[in-house]
Design a protein around this motif. Structure first.
Motif, PDB file in Angstrom:
ATOM      1  N   VAL A  90       0.848  -1.205   0.000  1.00 26.27           N
ATOM      2  CA  VAL A  90       0.000   0.000   0.000  1.00 26.27           C
ATOM      3  C   VAL A  90       0.877   1.247   0.000  1.00 26.27           C
ATOM      4  O   VAL A  90       0.604   2.223  -0.723  1.00 26.27           O
ATOM      5  N   GLY A  91       1.946   1.222   0.808  1.00 30.30           N
ATOM      6  CA  GLY A  91       2.882   2.345   0.807  1.00 30.30           C
ATOM      7  C   GLY A  91       3.514   2.555  -0.546  1.00 30.30           C
ATOM      8  O   GLY A  91       3.680   3.704  -1.000  1.00 30.30           O
ATOM      9  N   CYS A  92       3.874   1.452  -1.215  1.00 23.47           N
ATOM     10  CA  CYS A  92       4.446   1.549  -2.566  1.00 23.47           C
ATOM     11  C   CYS A  92       3.444   2.173  -3.541  1.00 23.47           C
ATOM     12  O   CYS A  92       3.802   3.064  -4.337  1.00 23.47           O
ATOM     13  N   ILE A  93       2.204   1.703  -3.489  1.00 19.79           N
ATOM     14  CA  ILE A  93       1.161   2.216  -4.397  1.00 19.79           C
ATOM     15  C   ILE A  93       0.948   3.706  -4.171  1.00 19.79           C
ATOM     16  O   ILE A  93       0.899   4.492  -5.126  1.00 19.79           O
ATOM     17  N   CYS A  94       0.821   4.088  -2.906  1.00 16.83           N
ATOM     18  CA  CYS A  94       0.571   5.504  -2.587  1.00 16.83           C
ATOM     19  C   CYS A  94       1.755   6.373  -2.998  1.00 16.83           C
ATOM     20  O   CYS A  94       1.576   7.472  -3.531  1.00 16.83           O
ATOM     21  N   ALA A  95       2.972   5.881  -2.760  1.00 13.37           N
ATOM     22  CA  ALA A  95       4.165   6.660  -3.100  1.00 13.37           C
ATOM     23  C   ALA A  95       4.302   6.849  -4.605  1.00 13.37           C
ATOM     24  O   ALA A  95       4.543   7.962  -5.086  1.00 13.37           O
ATOM     25  N   GLY A 122      -1.408   5.789   3.874  1.00 13.90           N
ATOM     26  CA  GLY A 122      -1.984   4.598   3.248  1.00 13.90           C
ATOM     27  C   GLY A 122      -1.729   3.343   4.074  1.00 13.90           C
ATOM     28  O   GLY A 122      -2.645   2.561   4.349  1.00 13.90           O
ATOM     29  N   GLY A 123      -0.477   3.149   4.478  1.00 12.77           N
ATOM     30  CA  GLY A 123      -0.151   2.000   5.304  1.00 12.77           C
ATOM     31  C   GLY A 123      -0.835   2.056   6.655  1.00 12.77           C
ATOM     32  O   GLY A 123      -1.312   1.037   7.170  1.00 12.77           O
ATOM     33  N   GLY A 124      -0.893   3.268   7.237  1.00 14.44           N
ATOM     34  CA  GLY A 124      -1.530   3.431   8.544  1.00 14.44           C
ATOM     35  C   GLY A 124      -3.016   3.114   8.514  1.00 14.44           C
ATOM     36  O   GLY A 124      -3.539   2.460   9.421  1.00 14.44           O
ATOM     37  N   LEU A 125      -3.703   3.571   7.486  1.00 16.03           N
ATOM     38  CA  LEU A 125      -5.139   3.296   7.379  1.00 16.03           C
ATOM     39  C   LEU A 125      -5.414   1.815   7.147  1.00 16.03           C
ATOM     40  O   LEU A 125      -6.407   1.274   7.644  1.00 16.03           O
ATOM     41  N   THR A 126      -4.528   1.164   6.400  1.00 19.71           N
ATOM     42  CA  THR A 126      -4.671  -0.281   6.207  1.00 19.71           C
ATOM     43  C   THR A 126      -4.528  -1.014   7.539  1.00 19.71           C
ATOM     44  O   THR A 126      -5.305  -1.916   7.861  1.00 19.71           O
ATOM     45  N   PHE A 132      -9.328  -2.015  13.831  1.00 20.32           N
ATOM     46  CA  PHE A 132     -10.762  -1.768  14.069  1.00 20.32           C
ATOM     47  C   PHE A 132     -11.545  -3.081  14.103  1.00 20.32           C
ATOM     48  O   PHE A 132     -12.400  -3.284  14.967  1.00 20.32           O
ATOM     49  N   LEU A 133     -11.250  -3.975  13.156  1.00 21.07           N
ATOM     50  CA  LEU A 133     -11.939  -5.268  13.123  1.00 21.07           C
ATOM     51  C   LEU A 133     -11.647  -6.081  14.380  1.00 21.07           C
ATOM     52  O   LEU A 133     -12.512  -6.787  14.901  1.00 21.07           O
ATOM     53  N   PHE A 245      -2.413   1.189  13.635  1.00 25.67           N
ATOM     54  CA  PHE A 245      -2.216   2.343  12.747  1.00 25.67           C
ATOM     55  C   PHE A 245      -0.738   2.688  12.644  1.00 25.67           C
ATOM     56  O   PHE A 245      -0.204   2.889  11.536  1.00 25.67           O
ATOM     57  N   ILE A 246      -0.053   2.769  13.791  1.00 27.73           N
ATOM     58  CA  ILE A 246       1.368   3.099  13.783  1.00 27.73           C
ATOM     59  C   ILE A 246       2.167   2.010  13.075  1.00 27.73           C
ATOM     60  O   ILE A 246       3.069   2.298  12.273  1.00 27.73           O
ATOM     61  N   SER A 247       1.820   0.759  13.330  1.00 26.91           N
ATOM     62  CA  SER A 247       2.498  -0.362  12.688  1.00 26.91           C
ATOM     63  C   SER A 247       2.350  -0.296  11.174  1.00 26.91           C
ATOM     64  O   SER A 247       3.327  -0.437  10.424  1.00 26.91           O
ATOM     65  N   GLY A 248       1.117  -0.078  10.705  1.00 30.50           N
ATOM     66  CA  GLY A 248       0.880   0.012   9.268  1.00 30.50           C
ATOM     67  C   GLY A 248       1.592   1.191   8.639  1.00 30.50           C
ATOM     68  O   GLY A 248       2.095   1.107   7.511  1.00 30.50           O
TER      69      GLY A 248
END
Length: 356
Positions: A90-95, A122-126, A132-133, A245-248
């Motif tokens: 996700v980080g790659c895609i966003c970057a 992007g990574g944080g929201l993922t 959340f789940l 969030f921080i991990s992502g």
């Protein structure tokens, strides 16, 4: 003093386990028709033969630090983020999407800052979705985070076939990003970029958060005992979402350092083992952010040395995974043995007190 003794014991056992793992892995090389003594010489001479090759160690180490930090942070909260690979993607895609969209419209420094922020977000929201789940429905975060990687991979494949595919639509990759949006190289004569500095800064920052802030204290208390944390006014559910969030975000940052620092494009099958290696490194370092740096450096060195060995001998490419696997196996065994010895020591002390 007692804490220093524990640290020394941990370092001693870990170093011993690493050495034994390497010895056993080299002992297996004759089964592949490769001389272990010659292999060791090749790995040492080729890996440290010149500045460029040594720089490759730092290049390999950079994303490993960040993906292992991603696992380590949730581990401190007694949670398991197995999906760092997906958050990395996700980080790659966003970057790459941010960079390609803005590189002709804004100055390179601004584009880099926006790509940096996009990859983290992007990574944080993922990660936050996984948290959340877990918090809302008590979903198994191990399975959810693991399966999220497959979802992200399929989304990435779709984007590489459509919106992000290179202009000629011949290959499953994006166009190269403009060099104005590359992270600057910091060591002349190598491809080492500012990404390694970002990774080191991230490790120090996470260490500071965990051990010198109230947030880190709440995360660690939640990991030790959720009931005690709840009675202390700490919300385990909130800590779960915060930790994920921080991990992502950290795993997403690894995507930024790879896209803008090294690869300068995104393609299918990109760094497919970075997440699993990160888990192994975090376990080896006992989830300590500073220890992660040295464990990742070891993995990076073995990867470069294993590649050199594959080029110079008939050893298959999988020899790298064999070496890393044996090292990890012995490190895990050292944890088990050390724990057994500690239990035996405590029982002996109790018996002595009873006799007294």
């Amino acid at each position: 003093m007692k804490q220093n003794g524990k640290i020394k014991d941990f370092l001693l056992w870990t170093v011993l386990a690493i050495v034994l793992g390497l010895i056993v892995s080299f002992a297996f090389l004759p089964l592949l028709g490769v001389d272990p003594v010659d292999s060791l010489k090749i790995m040492l001479t080729e890996t440290f033969s010149d500045k460029f090759t040594m720089g490759n160690i730092l290049i390999k180490t950079t994303p490993l630090i960040l993906t292992s930090l991603a696992f380590a942070f949730t581990y401190k909260a007694n949670l398991y983020n197995i999906g760092a690979q997906g958050q990395f993607y996700v980080g790659c895609i966003c970057a790459v999407a941010t960079t390609l969209a803005l590189q002709t419209k804004l100055p390179g420094v601004v584009v880099l800052l926006l790509a940096f922020a996009a990859s983290i977000l992007g990574g944080g929201l993922t990660g936050l979705l996984i948290g959340f789940l877990k918090a809302k429905f008590n979903a198994n975060e191990f399975l959810v985070s693991m399966m999220s990687t497959y979802v992200v991979q399929y989304v990435m494949q779709l984007l590489l076939r459509t919106a992000l595919q290179e202009p000629k639509h011949e290959y499953l990759k994006t166009a190269y990003i403009d060099n104005s949006a590359w992270l600057p190289k910091i060591i002349p004569g190598t491809s080492v970029s500012l990404g390694i500095v970002i990774a080191l800064a991230a490790a120090i920052f996470i260490w500071f958060i965990l051990y010198h802030t109230s947030l880190g204290y709440r995360v660690r208390v939640t990991g030790l005992n959720q009931d005690a944390a709840r009675m202390s006014g700490i919300s385990p559910k909130k800590m779960c979402m915060t930790a994920f969030f921080i991990s992502g975000a950290i795993a997403g940052l690894a995507g930024f350092t790879e896209i803008n620092g090294m690869q300068h494009m995104l393609l299918t099958g990109f760094e497919s083992d970075i997440g699993s290696y990160g888990i192994g490194i975090a376990i080896m370092a006992s989830a300590n952010p500073i220890g992660v740096i040295f464990a990742a450096l070891l993995f990076g060195t073995l990867q470069v040395g294993g590649t050199a060995l594959g080029h110079s001998t008939d050893a298959p490419a999988s020899v790298i995974d064999v070496m890393l696997g044996f090292v990890m196996l012995f490190v895990l065994m050292s944890f088990f043995v050390r724990r057994k010895l500690e239990i035996r020591k405590l029982k002996h002390q109790k018996l002595q007190k009873g006799e007294a």
